[in-house]
Design a protein around this motif. Structure first.
Motif, PDB file in Angstrom:
ATOM      1  N   ALA A  50      42.643  51.715  51.382  1.00  0.00           N
ATOM      2  CA  ALA A  50      41.206  51.460  51.573  1.00  0.00           C
ATOM      3  C   ALA A  50      40.885  50.089  51.795  1.00  0.00           C
ATOM      4  CB  ALA A  50      40.520  52.149  50.416  1.00  0.00           C
ATOM      5  N   GLY A  53      41.760  49.827  55.512  1.00  0.00           N
ATOM      6  CA  GLY A  53      40.722  50.416  56.102  1.00  0.00           C
ATOM      7  C   GLY A  53      39.519  49.269  56.303  1.00  0.00           C
ATOM      8  N   VAL A  54      39.104  48.546  55.361  1.00  0.00           N
ATOM      9  CA  VAL A  54      38.056  47.515  55.491  1.00  0.00           C
ATOM     10  C   VAL A  54      38.574  46.503  56.495  1.00  0.00           C
ATOM     11  CG1 VAL A  54      36.699  45.929  54.271  1.00  0.00           C
ATOM     12  CG2 VAL A  54      37.225  48.151  53.103  1.00  0.00           C
ATOM     13  N   VAL A  57      38.346  47.900  60.305  1.00  0.00           N
ATOM     14  CA  VAL A  57      36.844  47.788  60.817  1.00  0.00           C
ATOM     15  C   VAL A  57      36.284  46.361  60.722  1.00  0.00           C
ATOM     16  CG1 VAL A  57      36.431  50.231  60.226  1.00  0.00           C
ATOM     17  CG2 VAL A  57      35.848  48.328  58.620  1.00  0.00           C
ATOM     18  N   TYR A 101      29.972  51.227  59.864  1.00  0.00           N
ATOM     19  CA  TYR A 101      31.298  51.943  59.664  1.00  0.00           C
ATOM     20  C   TYR A 101      31.894  50.635  58.495  1.00  0.00           C
ATOM     21  CZ  TYR A 101      31.198  54.530  63.661  1.00  0.00           C
ATOM     22  OH  TYR A 101      30.863  55.885  64.587  1.00  0.00           O
ATOM     23  N   ALA A 105      33.640  51.868  55.076  1.00  0.00           N
ATOM     24  CA  ALA A 105      34.668  51.535  54.579  1.00  0.00           C
ATOM     25  C   ALA A 105      34.650  50.741  53.139  1.00  0.00           C
ATOM     26  CB  ALA A 105      35.380  50.478  55.695  1.00  0.00           C
ATOM     27  N   ASP A 108      34.246  53.508  50.673  1.00  0.00           N
ATOM     28  CA  ASP A 108      35.631  53.833  50.558  1.00  0.00           C
ATOM     29  C   ASP A 108      36.705  53.309  49.349  1.00  0.00           C
ATOM     30  OD1 ASP A 108      35.299  56.472  51.861  1.00  0.00           O
ATOM     31  OD2 ASP A 108      35.971  55.212  53.725  1.00  0.00           O
ATOM     32  N   ALA A 250      29.978  56.590  51.455  1.00  0.00           N
ATOM     33  CA  ALA A 250      30.733  56.346  52.933  1.00  0.00           C
ATOM     34  C   ALA A 250      30.334  57.197  53.809  1.00  0.00           C
ATOM     35  CB  ALA A 250      32.217  56.069  52.486  1.00  0.00           C
ATOM     36  N   ARG A 254      28.976  56.405  57.750  1.00  0.00           N
ATOM     37  CA  ARG A 254      29.646  56.693  58.788  1.00  0.00           C
ATOM     38  C   ARG A 254      28.691  57.499  59.595  1.00  0.00           C
ATOM     39  NH1 ARG A 254      34.493  56.375  55.658  1.00  0.00           N
ATOM     40  NH2 ARG A 254      33.992  58.444  55.037  1.00  0.00           N
TER      41      ARG A 254
END
Length: 437
Positions: A50, A53-54, A57, A101, A105, A108, A250, A254
């Motif tokens: 995660a 993932g941050v 983006v 987004y 993230a 998440d 999250a 999105r």
């Protein structure tokens, strides 16, 4: 030498045990279970995923730089100015969609961290209950061994009484049945000890044959930690529910980002530098004025007007977020119901444990009375050896009932502490060698 080899093997496996067969304290067993748990390690990997993932983006706003080059030849005028090498950079400057987004993230990441906390608490609960169960199973097995010894003595007495025509054959068979029932209970208790010890060994990563618990380190649970009644808003939601809520946010972010694609401005930055090739007769077709360096940079603004694919994706993500919201409400409802049910059962389990304890005290007094009467110490008519041994068998049975009732109450208390977010606080206050069984 054998002990030394065992320590060396365990050290090579990464298991820190002071010595083979050394006792493991209650708190230490829980710590080892958390460190050794594959579920905890998987949840930690999810947190790292995660975090990546941050970064993925968020780094859209950091220019990506590409460098390339090549050589070759051309016939006639070239459609593009040939360069030896080119360096280009581009990045996103502003996008409402991308901001949504990023929020998704981050939600998440929050969900992954809360899920890790939930898994840790579940492992702690499992280890604590297993540790208590091992202790209870061992004490139960020891009590059954003593009860079996009394049953063997009683069987011999019954045979003698049968030969003396003081007992019927039916009564002897009934006592024989009781002896076999105790034998089966001993077998079951031995299996439970082995199974529970194996499970605790699996949790802690310590070999089962070298694992010994320390009953004196089992702590007591304060009565203030488990009140009889709790209001709906009395406790914070468990990390699992909060993780589900973060995951729901999250998905909603999105979905919002997908819906904000069209009719929203997107600003991008781009820059390029290149070295014009001097070996392809470029100057015959282009007036370079001796300048072989080329560079450009600037910003572009886009207004997406129509994109049916993204609109369909936005509808799908919106429905997905709505479904997650409904699932979250179901989870919350189930948790409230489970916590309320458990809080109502705690006083009942505590009362059962007190009743079992009282019955055990009565059985002890009956044993003392039977032994005293057998020795003519009370002035009452003496009791027979049969009655004395029966009193001992009953006393052992009541003792095992005490162990079972107290275990059920302790298991419910520990589960209640986890469901009310008090488990970590309780474990954090325990000394390394806590006492108070």
């Amino acid at each position: 030498m054998r002990r030394g080899r065992c320590i060396a093997v365990l050290a090579g496996m990464g298991v820190l045990v002071p010595a083979c067969g050394a006792q493991v304290a209650f708190r230490d067993a829980i710590r080892r279970a958390v460190e050794n748990s594959p579920r905890v390690k998987a949840a930690e990997s999810d947190v790292k995923k995660a975090q990546a993932g941050v970064a993925a983006v968020r780094d859209m706003y950091i220019p990506s730089v590409v460098m390339g080059g090549g050589v070759g030849d051309a016939y006639g005028i070239t459609l593009t100015v040939p360069t030896i090498f080119t360096v280009s950079a581009q990045s996103l400057v502003f996008s409402l969609q991308q901001r949504a987004y990023i929020r998704g993230a981050k939600s998440d990441l929050e969900a992954a961290r809360l899920a890790l906390e939930e898994v840790k608490q579940q492992v702690e609960e499992d280890a604590a209950i297993t540790y208590l169960s091992v202790d209870t199973a061992e004490e139960t097995k020891a009590a059954l061994d003593e009860q079996y010894e009394y049953a063997e003595k009683l069987a011999a007495i019954m045979q003698d009484r049968l030969h003396a025509n003081l007992e019927s054959e039916l009564a002897v068979l009934q006592y024989r049945r009781g002896e076999l029932q105790i034998t089966l209970a001993r077998m079951d208790a031995a299996d439970q000890v082995e199974d529970l010890r194996g499970h605790l060994a699996q949790l802690t990563g310590i070999a089962a044959d070298g694992l010994k618990i320390a009953p004196e380190t089992i702590p007591a649970i304060s009565a203030a930690s488990v009140p009889e009644t709790v209001g709906e808003g009395g406790f914070m939601e468990t990390p699992g529910i909060r993780a589900a809520a973060a995951s729901d946010r999250a998905k909603a972010d999105r979905a919002r980002g997908d819906a904000e694609y069209t009719w929203r401005p997107q600003v991008s930055f781009a820059a390029t530098y290149g070295r014009v090739s001097p070996i392809e007769n470029v100057s015959q077709y282009y007036n370079l004025n001796g300048i072989y360096n080329t560079a450009s940079f600037g910003f572009t603004v886009q207004f997406p007007l129509l994109d049916r694919v993204r609109k369909a994706a936005a509808d799908e993500s919106r429905l997905d977020a709505k479904l997650a919201e409904m699932d979250l409400e179901v989870l919350r409802s189930d948790e409230r119901a489970g916590r309320h049910k458990l809080s109502r059962s705690l006083p009942e389990l505590t009362t059962k444990a007190e009743l079992a304890d009282l019955n055990y005290e009565i059985a002890q007094k009956q044993v003392e009375s039977a032994e005293a009467e057998a020795q003519h110490a009370t002035g009452e008519p003496p009791v027979t050896p049969k009655e004395t041994i029966n009193a001992h068998i009953e006393e052992r049975q009541k003792y095992m009932e005490v162990l079972s009732a107290k275990l059920e109450a302790r298991k419910a208390q520990i589960t209640y502490l986890r469901m009310t977010n008090q488990l970590d606080g309780w474990l954090g206050t325990l000394p390394e060698t806590a006492s108070g069984k």
